[in-house]
Design an enzyme around this catalytic site. Structure first.
Site, short mmCIF file in Angstrom:
data_model
loop_
_atom_site.label_atom_id
_atom_site.label_comp_id
_atom_site.label_asym_id
_atom_site.label_seq_id
_atom_site.Cartn_x
_atom_site.Cartn_y
_atom_site.Cartn_z
N ASP A 143 -5.51 -1.11 3.45
CA ASP A 143 -4.38 -1.57 4.24
C ASP A 143 -4.04 -3.00 3.82
OD1 ASP A 143 -2.44 -1.69 6.30
OD2 ASP A 143 -3.87 -2.66 7.64
N THR A 144 -2.78 -3.24 3.49
CA THR A 144 -2.33 -4.59 3.12
C THR A 144 -1.47 -5.14 4.26
OG1 THR A 144 -0.35 -3.76 2.00
CG2 THR A 144 -2.34 -4.02 0.67
N GLU A 156 1.64 -6.63 6.43
CA GLU A 156 3.00 -6.12 6.50
C GLU A 156 4.02 -7.05 5.84
OE1 GLU A 156 3.86 -3.27 7.43
OE2 GLU A 156 2.17 -2.53 8.61
N ARG A 165 3.67 11.82 3.82
CA ARG A 165 3.37 11.05 2.61
C ARG A 165 2.10 11.58 1.95
NH1 ARG A 165 3.33 5.04 5.16
NH2 ARG A 165 1.69 6.11 6.36
N ARG A 173 0.98 6.98 0.01
CA ARG A 173 0.25 5.96 0.77
C ARG A 173 -1.16 5.87 0.21
NH1 ARG A 173 -2.46 2.65 3.06
NH2 ARG A 173 -2.12 1.75 5.13
N ASP A 184 0.79 -1.23 0.00
CA ASP A 184 0.00 0.00 0.00
C ASP A 184 0.83 1.28 0.00
OD1 ASP A 184 0.87 0.17 2.70
OD2 ASP A 184 -0.86 -0.98 3.36
#
Length: 238
Positions: free
Chosen positions: A62-63, A65, A107, A57, A43
């Site tokens: 959300d992917t 980690e 970001r 971002r 992500d």
């Protein structure tokens, strides 16, 4: 003659009105052209915008980690990262901003488009991401995202194939079945080369044979030396 002049003036007025409308629309566009330098993880990516390097971002997704300094590689994290690398690295993309442009880390927060398809949605469709970090005012597509997520959940694909793994609060690795976790981590173990950026800004990769491998915190992981070098990293000098 009077009628003719009146008609000409009317036509000119209409044309100017249309041109002014088009100009205003283009000025208000939230789209930015960029080129993807490298994918950090599922992500997050590094891009060039008018020659300036920016970290982006992806908004509202959300992917799992893969490069977190304090967390282990999570199931389906490598798949999300690999998918993004193969799809975007070196390619031109369009960036759509929402209301709030940056997070506390500086970001850019954005929706990414490649070949007229929104990448945020593609990750959700493939079950490689969950809807997350939903904060006003950056909620332009949140309802649509939740609908796409629901379809992936119904299909039990990707992160939704592991019971109780993806939650509203994050990825609960402890709840994943041991066999599934072992299979996913076995796949991720193929990518063991650590890419690190030192204090001088040099990109260096470390293999398991490197003396400082265990204490090195990776910026990203690679499956081969060639992949690391293609991303701009060099081998550590001994």
């Amino acid at each position: 003659m009077t009628v003719y002049n009146t008609t000409i003036k009317l036509i000119i007025t209409v044309v100017l009105f249309l041109l002014t409308g088009c100009s205003t629309e283009n000025t208000n566009s939230n789209f930015i052209n960029a080129e993807v330098n490298r994918v950090v993880d599922g992500d997050t990516l590094n891009v060039s915008i008018d020659g300036k390097e920016e970290t982006v971002r992806l908004l509202l997704v959300d992917t799992p980690e893969t490069v977190h300094p304090t967390k282990p590689v999570e199931p389906f994290g490598p798949e999300a990262s690999t998918y993004m690398k193969e799809l975007l690295t070196g390619n031109k993309v369009d960036i759509e901003l929402d209301v709030g442009e940056r997070d506390k880390y500086g970001r850019l927060l954005a929706y990414i488009y490649f070949e007229e398809k929104m990448v945020n949605k593609l990750l959700l469709e493939k079950g490689l991401a969950r809807v997350a970090y939903v904060f006003e005012p950056n909620t332009k597509y949140v309802d649509e995202f939740y609908e796409i997520q629901k379809q992936a959940q119904n299909k039990a694909i990707g992160i939704w194939s592991i019971e109780n793994y993806a939650t509203d609060k994050g990825f609960n690795r402890n709840e994943a079945s041991s066999s599934t976790v072992e299979n996913e981590l076995a796949h991720s173990m193929e990518c063991m080369i650590k890419g690190n950026i030192n204090s001088k800004g040099e990109k260096i990769y470390h293999t398991e044979a490197s003396p400082s491998y265990k204490v090195t915190k990776p910026e990203e992981m690679f499956c081969s030396k060639q992949e690391a070098e293609a991303a701009g990293y060099r081998a550590i000098r001994r």
